[in-house]
Enzyme design. Structure first.
Site, PDB file in Angstrom:
ATOM      1  N   ARG A 130      -0.529  -9.481  13.902  1.00  0.00           N
ATOM      2  CA  ARG A 130      -0.553  -8.258  12.778  1.00  0.00           C
ATOM      3  C   ARG A 130      -1.762  -8.824  11.176  1.00  0.00           C
ATOM      4  O   ARG A 130      -2.961  -8.144  10.789  1.00  0.00           O
ATOM      5  CB  ARG A 130       0.001  -7.506  11.916  1.00  0.00           C
ATOM      6  CG  ARG A 130       0.753  -6.407  12.430  1.00  0.00           C
ATOM      7  CD  ARG A 130       2.165  -6.061  12.543  1.00  0.00           C
ATOM      8  NE  ARG A 130       1.919  -5.035  11.343  1.00  0.00           N
ATOM      9  CZ  ARG A 130       3.787  -4.721  10.319  1.00  0.00           C
ATOM     10  NH1 ARG A 130       4.486  -5.105  10.599  1.00  0.00           N
ATOM     11  NH2 ARG A 130       3.181  -4.218   9.262  1.00  0.00           N
TER      12      ARG A 130
ATOM     13  N   LYS B 298       1.032  -1.723   0.047  1.00  0.00           N
ATOM     14  CA  LYS B 298       0.080  -0.468   0.150  1.00  0.00           C
ATOM     15  C   LYS B 298       1.205   1.347   0.120  1.00  0.00           C
ATOM     16  O   LYS B 298       0.605   1.740  -0.834  1.00  0.00           O
ATOM     17  CB  LYS B 298      -0.830  -0.071   1.282  1.00  0.00           C
ATOM     18  CG  LYS B 298      -1.565  -0.827   1.183  1.00  0.00           C
ATOM     19  CD  LYS B 298      -2.552  -1.296   2.344  1.00  0.00           C
ATOM     20  CE  LYS B 298      -2.361  -1.100   4.167  1.00  0.00           C
ATOM     21  NZ  LYS B 298      -1.839  -2.263   4.206  1.00  0.00           N
TER      22      LYS B 298
ATOM     23  N   ARG C 176      -9.696   0.666   9.414  1.00  0.00           N
ATOM     24  CA  ARG C 176      -9.162  -1.275   9.151  1.00  0.00           C
ATOM     25  C   ARG C 176     -10.459  -1.965  10.272  1.00  0.00           C
ATOM     26  O   ARG C 176     -10.158  -2.619  10.857  1.00  0.00           O
ATOM     27  CB  ARG C 176      -8.038  -0.611  10.451  1.00  0.00           C
ATOM     28  CG  ARG C 176      -6.883  -1.169   9.790  1.00  0.00           C
ATOM     29  CD  ARG C 176      -4.589  -1.214  10.919  1.00  0.00           C
ATOM     30  NE  ARG C 176      -3.973  -1.618   9.940  1.00  0.00           N
ATOM     31  CZ  ARG C 176      -2.951  -0.674   9.476  1.00  0.00           C
ATOM     32  NH1 ARG C 176      -3.282   0.477   9.562  1.00  0.00           N
ATOM     33  NH2 ARG C 176      -1.919  -1.351   8.921  1.00  0.00           N
TER      34      ARG C 176
ATOM     35  N   ARG D  22      11.053  -4.915   5.039  1.00  0.00           N
ATOM     36  CA  ARG D  22      11.510  -3.712   4.287  1.00  0.00           C
ATOM     37  C   ARG D  22      12.413  -2.527   4.950  1.00  0.00           C
ATOM     38  O   ARG D  22      12.429  -2.935   6.557  1.00  0.00           O
ATOM     39  CB  ARG D  22       9.585  -3.765   4.223  1.00  0.00           C
ATOM     40  CG  ARG D  22       9.466  -2.108   4.636  1.00  0.00           C
ATOM     41  CD  ARG D  22       8.465  -1.930   5.065  1.00  0.00           C
ATOM     42  NE  ARG D  22       7.030  -2.409   5.932  1.00  0.00           N
ATOM     43  CZ  ARG D  22       6.314  -2.488   6.101  1.00  0.00           C
ATOM     44  NH1 ARG D  22       5.062  -1.921   5.243  1.00  0.00           N
ATOM     45  NH2 ARG D  22       5.344  -2.856   6.842  1.00  0.00           N
TER      46      ARG D  22
ATOM     47  N   ARG E 212      10.958  -1.365  10.726  1.00  0.00           N
ATOM     48  CA  ARG E 212      10.497  -1.511  11.847  1.00  0.00           C
ATOM     49  C   ARG E 212      10.495  -1.830  12.508  1.00  0.00           C
ATOM     50  O   ARG E 212      10.527  -3.447  12.581  1.00  0.00           O
ATOM     51  CB  ARG E 212       9.107  -0.858  10.903  1.00  0.00           C
ATOM     52  CG  ARG E 212       8.957   0.126  10.349  1.00  0.00           C
ATOM     53  CD  ARG E 212       7.566   0.223   9.639  1.00  0.00           C
ATOM     54  NE  ARG E 212       6.470   0.186   9.891  1.00  0.00           N
ATOM     55  CZ  ARG E 212       4.900   0.002   9.103  1.00  0.00           C
ATOM     56  NH1 ARG E 212       4.605   0.182   8.729  1.00  0.00           N
ATOM     57  NH2 ARG E 212       3.881  -0.271  10.254  1.00  0.00           N
TER      58      ARG E 212
HETATM   59  P1  AMP Z   1       0.994   0.633   9.329  1.00  0.00           P
HETATM   60  O1  AMP Z   1       1.391   2.030   9.306  1.00  0.00           O
HETATM   61  O2  AMP Z   1      -0.233   1.506   8.571  1.00  0.00           O
HETATM   62  O3  AMP Z   1       1.218  -0.415   9.069  1.00  0.00           O
HETATM   63  O4  AMP Z   1       0.455   0.598  10.959  1.00  0.00           O
HETATM   64  C1  AMP Z   1       1.091   0.393  11.677  1.00  0.00           C
HETATM   65  C2  AMP Z   1       0.385   0.078  12.891  1.00  0.00           C
HETATM   66  O5  AMP Z   1      -0.168   1.088  12.882  1.00  0.00           O
HETATM   67  C3  AMP Z   1      -1.004  -0.605  12.738  1.00  0.00           C
HETATM   68  O6  AMP Z   1      -0.513  -1.732  13.034  1.00  0.00           O
HETATM   69  C4  AMP Z   1      -1.605  -0.367  13.821  1.00  0.00           C
HETATM   70  O7  AMP Z   1      -1.295  -0.747  15.510  1.00  0.00           O
HETATM   71  C5  AMP Z   1      -1.357   1.599  14.258  1.00  0.00           C
HETATM   72  N1  AMP Z   1      -2.407   1.722  13.202  1.00  0.00           N
HETATM   73  C6  AMP Z   1      -1.949   1.838  11.798  1.00  0.00           C
HETATM   74  N2  AMP Z   1      -3.637   2.602  11.089  1.00  0.00           N
HETATM   75  C7  AMP Z   1      -4.828   2.184  12.013  1.00  0.00           C
HETATM   76  C8  AMP Z   1      -5.835   2.143  12.533  1.00  0.00           C
HETATM   77  N3  AMP Z   1      -6.206   2.526  11.112  1.00  0.00           N
HETATM   78  N4  AMP Z   1      -6.486   1.788  13.140  1.00  0.00           N
HETATM   79  C9  AMP Z   1      -5.820   1.447  14.307  1.00  0.00           C
HETATM   80  N5  AMP Z   1      -4.302   0.976  14.342  1.00  0.00           N
HETATM   81  C10 AMP Z   1      -4.049   1.517  13.181  1.00  0.00           C
END
Ligand code: AMP
Length: 214
Positions: free
Chosen positions: A172, A13, A89, A128, A161
């Site tokens: 996740r 994404k 999400r 990554r 990360r």
């Molecule tokens: P990402 O960078 O999108 O992979 O997000 C990393 C982490 O941030 C996720 O595993 C969640 O813990 C948190 N996170 C990001 N977006 C959301 C969301 N829309 N709702 C809840 N937690 C989120």
């Protein structure tokens, strides 16, 4: 265009968002990035967020939706296109997003539903690397930096990360299946889903996606 990039962690994404931002001038709204910014501030809230993210769980709907609502209402040029990456999400977030966008008269056009096999996702996530300064994305195998640990674009430090380890990735994935996948059905009922095979290389994904912007 106003769109959502939907799909499991590691599906690409962020990489696709970088391309769409350049090609179609779409603003990129990544809740993961917004939450990591909060962590950087070192606030009490940031510490709380950090422990949730490290566990692989989701941050509360209330908090994330409030961040997005603020962005939409105060910090977004609604005349231009935008894309959400990592939001919504949960179905609750999707319902709230529709309500917020309806209020400002800017409903979603469509949702890109990216999907790939688990082994592909795992390889993408464990390899990554991200620039701490500009957020540019790299991969140890498919897109290594020219100089080890240094961002090709801005010279910033490139890091892994902490939630990109196998144990957290597993958590996740489970969270994705339980909480996020039902969103596909929610948007399918609105006829907004555009399916994308994200097993393909990034360049092929871009080609496949371009069709939806014609
Ligand atoms: P990402 O960078 O999108 O992979 O997000 C990393 C982490 O941030 C996720 O595993 C969640 O813990 C948190 N996170 C990001 N977006 C959301 C969301 N829309 N709702 C809840 N937690 C989120």
């Amino acid at each position: 265009m106003r769109i959502v990039l939907l799909g499991p962690p590691g599906v690409g994404k962020g990489t696709l968002a970088g391309f769409l931002k350049e090609k179609y001038d779409l603003a990129h709204i990544s809740t993961g990035d917004m939450l990591r910014e909060e962590i950087k501030k070192g606030s009490a809230l940031g510490l709380e967020i950090k422990s949730v993210i490290t566990s692989g769980a989701l941050v509360s709907d209330e908090l994330v939706t409030k961040l997005v609502q603020n962005k939409i209402e105060h910090d977004l040029d609604l005349k231009k296109g935008f894309m959400f990456d990592g939001f919504p999400r949960t179905v609750t977030q999707a319902v709230d997003l529709d309500a917020i966008l309806a209020k400002v008269g800017a409903p979603l056009d469509f949702v890109l539903n990216l999907d790939a096999d688990f082994d592909v996702l795992l390889k993408r996530m464990t390899g990554r690397r991200v620039c701490r300064k500009c957020g540019a994305l790299f991969h140890t195998v498919t897109k290594p930096t020219l100089k080890p640990g240094i961002c090709d674009l801005c010279g910033g430090e490139v890091y892994q990360r902490p939630d990109d380890n196998e144990k957290t990735i597993q958590a996740r994935m489970e969270v994705y299946q339980q909480s996020t996948e039902p969103i596909i059905n929610y948007y399918a009922k609105q006829n907004k889903i555009k399916k994308v095979d994200a097993n393909l290389e990034a360049a092929e994904v871009r080609l496949a996606v371009a069709v939806f912007f014609k």
